[in-house]
Design a protein around this motif. Sequence first.
Motif, PDB file in Angstrom:
ATOM      1  N   ASN A  93      -8.231   1.235  -5.185  1.00 51.31           N
ATOM      2  CA  ASN A  93      -8.015   1.031  -3.747  1.00 51.31           C
ATOM      3  C   ASN A  93      -7.206  -0.238  -3.487  1.00 51.31           C
ATOM      4  OD1 ASN A  93      -8.144   1.398  -1.045  1.00 51.31           O
ATOM      5  ND2 ASN A  93     -10.345   1.137  -0.851  1.00 51.31           N
ATOM      6  N   VAL A  94      -7.549  -1.287  -4.232  1.00 49.34           N
ATOM      7  CA  VAL A  94      -6.840  -2.563  -4.043  1.00 49.34           C
ATOM      8  C   VAL A  94      -5.376  -2.421  -4.437  1.00 49.34           C
ATOM      9  CG1 VAL A  94      -6.635  -4.914  -4.947  1.00 49.34           C
ATOM     10  CG2 VAL A  94      -8.851  -4.035  -4.262  1.00 49.34           C
ATOM     11  N   THR A  95      -5.149  -1.749  -5.589  1.00 46.01           N
ATOM     12  CA  THR A  95      -3.754  -1.573  -6.022  1.00 46.01           C
ATOM     13  C   THR A  95      -2.960  -0.741  -5.028  1.00 46.01           C
ATOM     14  OG1 THR A  95      -4.504   0.308  -7.334  1.00 46.01           O
ATOM     15  CG2 THR A  95      -4.300  -1.810  -8.480  1.00 46.01           C
ATOM     16  N   LEU A  96      -3.643   0.332  -4.503  1.00 44.70           N
ATOM     17  CA  LEU A  96      -2.962   1.176  -3.517  1.00 44.70           C
ATOM     18  C   LEU A  96      -2.641   0.402  -2.245  1.00 44.70           C
ATOM     19  CD1 LEU A  96      -5.036   4.423  -4.016  1.00 44.70           C
ATOM     20  CD2 LEU A  96      -2.625   4.155  -4.538  1.00 44.70           C
ATOM     21  N   ILE A  97      -3.602  -0.399  -1.808  1.00 42.49           N
ATOM     22  CA  ILE A  97      -3.372  -1.206  -0.584  1.00 42.49           C
ATOM     23  C   ILE A  97      -2.232  -2.187  -0.811  1.00 42.49           C
ATOM     24  CG2 ILE A  97      -4.402  -2.981   0.880  1.00 42.49           C
ATOM     25  CD1 ILE A  97      -7.103  -1.427   0.415  1.00 42.49           C
ATOM     26  N   ALA A  98      -2.235  -2.786  -2.035  1.00 38.90           N
ATOM     27  CA  ALA A  98      -1.148  -3.729  -2.329  1.00 38.90           C
ATOM     28  C   ALA A  98       0.206  -3.034  -2.319  1.00 38.90           C
ATOM     29  CB  ALA A  98      -1.391  -4.387  -3.690  1.00 38.90           C
ATOM     30  N   GLU A  99       0.238  -1.815  -2.923  1.00 38.90           N
ATOM     31  CA  GLU A  99       1.494  -1.079  -2.926  1.00 38.90           C
ATOM     32  C   GLU A  99       1.933  -0.694  -1.514  1.00 38.90           C
ATOM     33  OE1 GLU A  99       0.957   0.977  -7.338  1.00 38.90           O
ATOM     34  OE2 GLU A  99       0.855   2.197  -5.526  1.00 38.90           O
ATOM     35  N   ILE A 100       0.925  -0.278  -0.686  1.00 44.17           N
ATOM     36  CA  ILE A 100       1.239   0.056   0.716  1.00 44.17           C
ATOM     37  C   ILE A 100       1.812  -1.156   1.441  1.00 44.17           C
ATOM     38  CG2 ILE A 100       0.184   0.677   2.942  1.00 44.17           C
ATOM     39  CD1 ILE A 100      -1.776   2.411   1.160  1.00 44.17           C
ATOM     40  N   ASN A 101       1.185  -2.331   1.216  1.00 47.27           N
ATOM     41  CA  ASN A 101       1.675  -3.549   1.870  1.00 47.27           C
ATOM     42  C   ASN A 101       3.085  -3.883   1.427  1.00 47.27           C
ATOM     43  OD1 ASN A 101      -0.649  -4.043   3.390  1.00 47.27           O
ATOM     44  ND2 ASN A 101      -1.660  -5.037   1.650  1.00 47.27           N
ATOM     45  N   GLU A 102       3.358  -3.688   0.093  1.00 45.79           N
ATOM     46  CA  GLU A 102       4.708  -3.968  -0.398  1.00 45.79           C
ATOM     47  C   GLU A 102       5.734  -3.016   0.221  1.00 45.79           C
ATOM     48  OE1 GLU A 102       3.466  -5.666  -4.826  1.00 45.79           O
ATOM     49  OE2 GLU A 102       4.478  -3.726  -4.608  1.00 45.79           O
ATOM     50  N   LEU A 103       5.315  -1.725   0.339  1.00 43.61           N
ATOM     51  CA  LEU A 103       6.217  -0.750   0.960  1.00 43.61           C
ATOM     52  C   LEU A 103       6.469  -1.085   2.428  1.00 43.61           C
ATOM     53  CD1 LEU A 103       4.776   2.459  -0.693  1.00 43.61           C
ATOM     54  CD2 LEU A 103       7.045   1.524  -1.074  1.00 43.61           C
ATOM     55  N   ARG A 104       5.402  -1.534   3.089  1.00 43.44           N
ATOM     56  CA  ARG A 104       5.581  -1.937   4.489  1.00 43.44           C
ATOM     57  C   ARG A 104       6.550  -3.111   4.599  1.00 43.44           C
ATOM     58  NH1 ARG A 104      -0.746  -1.705   6.444  1.00 43.44           N
ATOM     59  NH2 ARG A 104      -0.858   0.561   6.765  1.00 43.44           N
ATOM     60  N   LYS A 105       6.376  -4.086   3.659  1.00 43.22           N
ATOM     61  CA  LYS A 105       7.288  -5.228   3.687  1.00 43.22           C
ATOM     62  C   LYS A 105       8.730  -4.795   3.464  1.00 43.22           C
ATOM     63  CE  LYS A 105       3.975  -8.690   2.067  1.00 43.22           C
ATOM     64  NZ  LYS A 105       3.577  -9.539   0.933  1.00 43.22           N
ATOM     65  N   GLU A 106       8.899  -3.821   2.496  1.00 45.90           N
ATOM     66  CA  GLU A 106      10.246  -3.335   2.242  1.00 45.90           C
ATOM     67  C   GLU A 106      10.829  -2.624   3.450  1.00 45.90           C
ATOM     68  OE1 GLU A 106       9.696  -2.675  -2.595  1.00 45.90           O
ATOM     69  OE2 GLU A 106       9.913  -0.943  -1.251  1.00 45.90           O
ATOM     70  N   LEU A 107       9.941  -1.850   4.151  1.00 45.00           N
ATOM     71  CA  LEU A 107      10.395  -1.187   5.385  1.00 45.00           C
ATOM     72  C   LEU A 107      10.845  -2.212   6.423  1.00 45.00           C
ATOM     73  CD1 LEU A 107       7.936   1.767   5.951  1.00 45.00           C
ATOM     74  CD2 LEU A 107      10.399   1.898   6.033  1.00 45.00           C
ATOM     75  N   ARG A 108      10.004  -3.245   6.576  1.00 44.00           N
ATOM     76  CA  ARG A 108      10.368  -4.282   7.553  1.00 44.00           C
ATOM     77  C   ARG A 108      11.690  -4.948   7.163  1.00 44.00           C
ATOM     78  NH1 ARG A 108       4.429  -7.074   7.843  1.00 44.00           N
ATOM     79  NH2 ARG A 108       3.387  -5.444   9.070  1.00 44.00           N
ATOM     80  N   ALA A 109      11.839  -5.220   5.860  1.00 48.50           N
ATOM     81  CA  ALA A 109      13.087  -5.860   5.416  1.00 48.50           C
ATOM     82  C   ALA A 109      14.284  -4.957   5.678  1.00 48.50           C
ATOM     83  CB  ALA A 109      12.993  -6.188   3.930  1.00 48.50           C
ATOM     84  N   ALA A 110      14.070  -3.627   5.423  1.00 47.63           N
ATOM     85  CA  ALA A 110      15.163  -2.683   5.673  1.00 47.63           C
ATOM     86  C   ALA A 110      15.527  -2.645   7.161  1.00 47.63           C
ATOM     87  CB  ALA A 110      14.778  -1.288   5.198  1.00 47.63           C
TER      88      ALA A 110
END
Length: 1167
Positions: A1116-1133
């Motif tokens: 769960n923690v790894t998935l949440i971390a990956e989701i957060n990273e994807l969100r950050k990438e979306l925001r950066a995009a």
Amino acid sequence: MASAVSQSLFIFGLRSGVSNNVCFVDERTVVFPSGNSCVCYNTELRSQRFISGSEKTPRVRALAISPGRRYLAVSECGEAAAITVFDLQHEQGRRRKVLTAGDLLFQEFPCLAFSPDSKYLVGQTGAPEWMLILWLWEKNKVLATVKTTSSTNPVTQVSFSPLSSIQLCVSGVGVFKLFRYAEGTLKQSSSAKVESTNVLCHTWTSAERVLAGTDTGRLLVFESGDLRREIKMASKAVQGQDQRQVEVRRIKDSDVDGGLTASRITAILSFSKGFVCTTGPGTVCLFEKTEEDCYRKSKELRIPPDPHGNDSTPAECQEVDTMCISPAEESLAVSTERGQLYSINLSSADLSREEKLHFDFLSQPFHSNSITGLSVCVHKPLAATSSLDRSVRIWNYETRELELSKEFQVEAYSVALHPSGLSILVGFSDKLRLMNLIIDDIRTYKEFPVRGCRECAFSHGGHMFAAVNGNIIQIYSVTSFENILNLKGHNRTVSGIEWSQDDRKLVSCGMDGAVYEWSTQTGQRESESVLKSCSYTDVSYSSSYKTILTVGTDLTLKEIQDSQVLREVPGDEVAHTALAVSHSGRVVFTGTSSGTIRAVKYPLPIQKEWVVHQAHSGPVTKMVITYDDQFLLTVSEDGSLLISKITDKEGRRLKSNRQMVHTEEILVTKADLEEKSQNMMELKMRLEELQMENEYQLRLKDMNYNDKLRQLSDKFMQEVESLKTAQQKMKTEMEKRDHENNENSAEVATKHLKELKDLEQSYSRKLIMEHEKYQDLQLKHQRMQEDYEKHLKSAEERRSQALEEITQLYEAKLQEKTRLLDQCQEDARQKILEFEEIIKQMEEDEEKKIHALQIKYEKNLLSERETNTSLKGRTGIITQKVNALQRQIDDRCSDVNKMKQERQSLLGLIRSLENDIEDLKRQISGHERTAQDKDSTISSLKKKNQELEKLKFILEFQMNELKNQIEPQQDEITKKKERIQQLEEELVQMDKSNTQLKLTISDLRLKLRTRDKEMRREMERVKDLEMLSEWFKSDLHNCVGFIQEPKKLKDNIKMIYTRYVPNTDAVQKSGADDDVQQALRFQREHLQKTISRLNMKLASSAEEHEKVYVKLMKENVTLIAEINELRKELRAAKTQTKDFKAQLAVFKKSNKPGSSWEDGSRPEDAR
């Protein structure tokens, strides 16, 4: 010069009689006057830095520190008082300026103050002038002076407004005035009617409001210099609007002096939260500001009572003189009338709920009066002092702390420490007492009938001591306390004694001018030296114990050997009062009546050669060198104890031949030990009780936290479900927004292309228009240049014509003036010749008349006098004519000078016109340069347009790449979300299995409890049967005693039978009970086995559950971390897309002029 000198290391004492005698330099450093120096004391490191005063004016009257805490102003008294400003940021307190009143001479400056910007310094002089002087102190310039009061109304305080450097407040006895500095003078702006009020202190709370404290305990409020109201100290809050008129009316009716009969307000200080003021002896109150005109009494701070103090003069009854607050307003420091320093942490005072708090000593408690005795011991780094404040104190000169202190009912005149450091001899006004130094007290051991003992000393072996009783020296034994010898010989009081190294001799000096050396075995004098014109104050042996050194009122230092003065060092106007000789024999230290310490080399020089050390502000009473020659200790009438380190000329410590080993033993009474052991036992018991209580509270907390954890887990599950629903909603919204963004981006791209084309067309037109305008401007510029050249030529012709005309005019005027001058000179010559001829004719006539008068003198005396007077009148007229001609000549010369000046001014006019011509030429060249600059800017803009087109192509390529990267990441997000759903389902199943296991465990626990109850019952039965068996055995034993008597044996057996043998029914029941017990045992064993199996299963299932739970949590923690990273990438995009859009918009704007310039450049090329 001396081979060794002393340097101040640490001082105990506060100089009294100095206004504002404690100030904060920073949060941990306090400056205060002590001895003849100002001391910067670091409260954390417990170190001191000395700012030495001047030798000529050793009396400090006032201190003032600048608002920036960098500069310290010190007022020194004398015939010509001065104010010295020191730089505190310098390590040794560099002296910046010495301010005086110029030609005026004043004896003191009792009040000082810096302005808020630290540029100005104000000083109030003393009686009888009472002048207020304002300096621009960095330039040592007196700006203004004004008289503030009369000799009957002294001033006690001067201060600047905290928001203005030109407004001052002056307060005192019947004085409260405001002054303003304007137009180079100090003008009185207002004056309150307080003629019968003694204002002791004041402070500014705002730009217009001043709080003032009086000697009757009243707190007055002044606004713009007028008395508005009075703050009642008893009330907790002071209301401003409603009660102000009532307060003013009450003050007027009572005629100001009929105030409350309360304690004096001796100090007041404002800070950001309110103000602090004294409300009586030993009490300070904190008032916090609640509203604009309201104050609330929040805390009451008190000086704590001294546990070793005297009941007649309690410490809590001393008045506070000065208060100061640290720059961050965390600490408050106060000084008292008895020369003590206290402090308190205001942050801890705010946190505490108690209304009454106590101060702590800032460093150590000091002596409050003259120190009369000083002594050190061999085996411990201790020094003992006695004072007229009725106290005896034991100091540690290595740790610089006060070890012991005790106050007595009578004054202490002398003190002597035993070489072991475990006992002390003190001479009081009534008796001589031998006391023991216990761990926390000084207790009397033996009293001797010696009244007013001014000098006492232990022998080096510690087995004897000598005490002075008037003019007799009494020697006692320490072991038997018997008076061994009485040394009689002095006619007046003995002022100094010292033992020899082997304790066989003792030297003494007295006020009768006699120095005697005694034998302590026979009591006989071995040598003597008497000088009746001198009163000796101190005596000491040399380091070799062969010669004697003395000082006295004859201002000299003498060395005596075999009843003869061997050497004598001449003195100056200052008398020596004390003496100390180093054990190495290299240097002799003397104390003077002015408080200085002089280091004289040994053997003594013949001339005046010594090194002066500024130490005390009063006469040095005693001085001692430690046995290792490392420290010099001095005491003075100013109540201070100074510890100085002895060094050589290069600042290195002296090498001592003696190796001192200090012991750590102390004396403790048996009662104190028993009390402490009992206290230790009680504390241990208390500690065990507290541990039990803490364990019980920890268990309760664990139970509460477990309940809270359950509640939190439930909440977390609910939040997870709500987040799932929110996530699904966000997905749909994201898809919609992506679709909308794609559509919008396509529309924006089409619009952008259209706008680009329109802009290119419009800017090409504009560029053609601008090019045409530029050609027109060039034509105009050529015409203007031609016109300007024509104007210049005409102006030059006019200027040359005007110059010729002006020169012709002034040359004609000059010629006329020269002609007039020549004529005047010729007239003057003619008149001078005529005057000389007239004088010659007159002389001839007079000679003829003199001959006639000599013949007819007796007859025509009266007529000759008349003719003589007439001749004098004529000569006066002629001299007046000559003077008038001389004046006319001077006027002509001045006219000639004026003409020359006019000619020079005309030449200057010509030069200015030439400068104007050169400026106009420069402007023409500047216009040509601007035209060239415009051409260069046009070419640079064309280059920028090409670079922007390249940037546009790069940005479009990056946009496409980012879109390709986002698509696979979204697929990964969907896969990870499905995995999260699967894991959550597994979690739900695990929770259900856990609940079922918990239910089974609770059932088994209930069964166990029932089995335990049954077991307890069976155990009780077994105990009862064992008791019956024991009783039965005892009865059988008794029956065995009746074997020889059959009847008694029979009766006893019947009794035992009736007692222990039950009925048959009971026997059957007991058999049945045995069967039941066996069945119960089998069931119990079976249940225990089942419980152990269940416990094993539960433990294994719990471990498996924990492992699965940990795995799920990690995933769960790894998935949440990956989701957060994807969100950050979306925001950066998104941010990149926004940036690209912004760059495109900028590109569009910048492309408009660029395209027009490109179009505009084509016709030029065609041409």
